[in-house]
Motif scaffolding. Sequence first.
Motif, PDB file in Angstrom:
ATOM      1  N   GLY A   5       0.821  -1.202   0.000  1.00 15.04           N
ATOM      2  CA  GLY A   5       0.000   0.000   0.000  1.00 15.04           C
ATOM      3  C   GLY A   5       0.855   1.252   0.000  1.00 15.04           C
ATOM      4  O   GLY A   5       0.595   2.210  -0.738  1.00 15.04           O
ATOM      5  N   ASP A  12     -13.031   1.575  -4.305  1.00 13.45           N
ATOM      6  CA  ASP A  12     -13.374   0.201  -4.696  1.00 13.45           C
ATOM      7  C   ASP A  12     -12.697  -0.809  -3.781  1.00 13.45           C
ATOM      8  O   ASP A  12     -13.296  -1.830  -3.407  1.00 13.45           O
ATOM      9  N   SER A  13     -11.442  -0.523  -3.418  1.00 16.70           N
ATOM     10  CA  SER A  13     -10.703  -1.446  -2.563  1.00 16.70           C
ATOM     11  C   SER A  13     -11.347  -1.560  -1.184  1.00 16.70           C
ATOM     12  O   SER A  13     -11.535  -2.667  -0.653  1.00 16.70           O
ATOM     13  N   SER A  63     -14.699  -3.361  -1.227  1.00 13.59           N
ATOM     14  CA  SER A  63     -14.572  -4.814  -1.378  1.00 13.59           C
ATOM     15  C   SER A  63     -14.179  -5.490  -0.066  1.00 13.59           C
ATOM     16  O   SER A  63     -14.369  -6.695   0.093  1.00 13.59           O
ATOM     17  N   MET A  92      -9.867   3.921  -7.087  1.00  8.12           N
ATOM     18  CA  MET A  92      -9.190   2.688  -6.687  1.00  8.12           C
ATOM     19  C   MET A  92      -9.332   2.452  -5.192  1.00  8.12           C
ATOM     20  O   MET A  92      -9.648   1.337  -4.744  1.00  8.12           O
ATOM     21  N   GLU A  93      -9.109   3.501  -4.386  1.00  7.81           N
ATOM     22  CA  GLU A  93      -9.213   3.365  -2.940  1.00  7.81           C
ATOM     23  C   GLU A  93     -10.639   3.051  -2.515  1.00  7.81           C
ATOM     24  O   GLU A  93     -10.876   2.220  -1.641  1.00  7.81           O
TER      25      GLU A  93
END
Length: 298
Positions: free
Chosen positions: A38, A87-88, A91, A84-85
């Motif tokens: 990360g 969605d991450s 999830s 991106m963050e």
Amino acid sequence: MLNINDLTMIITATIMGTLARIFTLKEDIRQYPSYPNGYLIHIVIGFVAAGLGAVAIPALLSKNYIAITFLVLAVQQFRDVRKMEKDSLLSLEETEYTYRGNAYIDGIAKTFEARNYFALIVALSVSFVIQILKSKLWLEVVISIIVGIVIIFLLTRFSKGKSVGDIADVKPGKIEIKDSELYVDGIFVSNILGSDNARKLYKEEGIAVVIYPKEDHFRVTLDHYGQRQAILFEATRALGLKRYHFTRKDYEKGRIVVTLVPIISDINRLIDSVKNTPLLESVQKSHSVMKTNLLRSE
């Protein structure tokens, strides 16, 4: 070919911009990000942002205006970082002790996007300072570094949000169990403690805190479901969760209850985690602006 002055300007600006991203990419009470991969992702993106900011001034001076379009691509890249963050984290919602909540995730994603602009702005500023100074090269570098440090400090101060501890007091709560009902400081929390094992577990291992807003209008923020969900998430993340977790609000006095049966029974750590929970941007309101607008409408 780049001369030594331009090369020094680009390298200095890129390093300062990258350092700006590294300084803001620290593990805090939220412990995110907390793994090498990360960190690597965000440092590399910060380096790219710094590089774009560093070459912007030389590109303008050389009348290479097409190169400036890369700044537009950088903005799009930063927007992709936010996506991106988001969605991450979305999830991972099902794998956490409790949900972060959409409001909290949105705030974290925006923060990561904004901090990449830090690298861009710092690099651009350092590059500009070196360009306008007409002195010895080493003196230009020293002055530009000082300017970069000042800009990092100002941007960090400007972007720093408030936490729950800034608007509320957090105190330990007294747990009471009456039949199957759970109370904290006289506030009804739940009635699902129907079994003897559940009552025994909560009596022996349950802990609770009560949040008291410092001013009445702070209830608007603390009563918000997204904010309370973020508080509960940070509490379970700090202490772990053995079983049961609740957050309830007192409609009369505006108190907020956070209670759980943690893996690590530490009331002080629970208080610290609640106090350090960030106030979500999506629920914060300016009390002075709201009063001004009300006066104008009258």
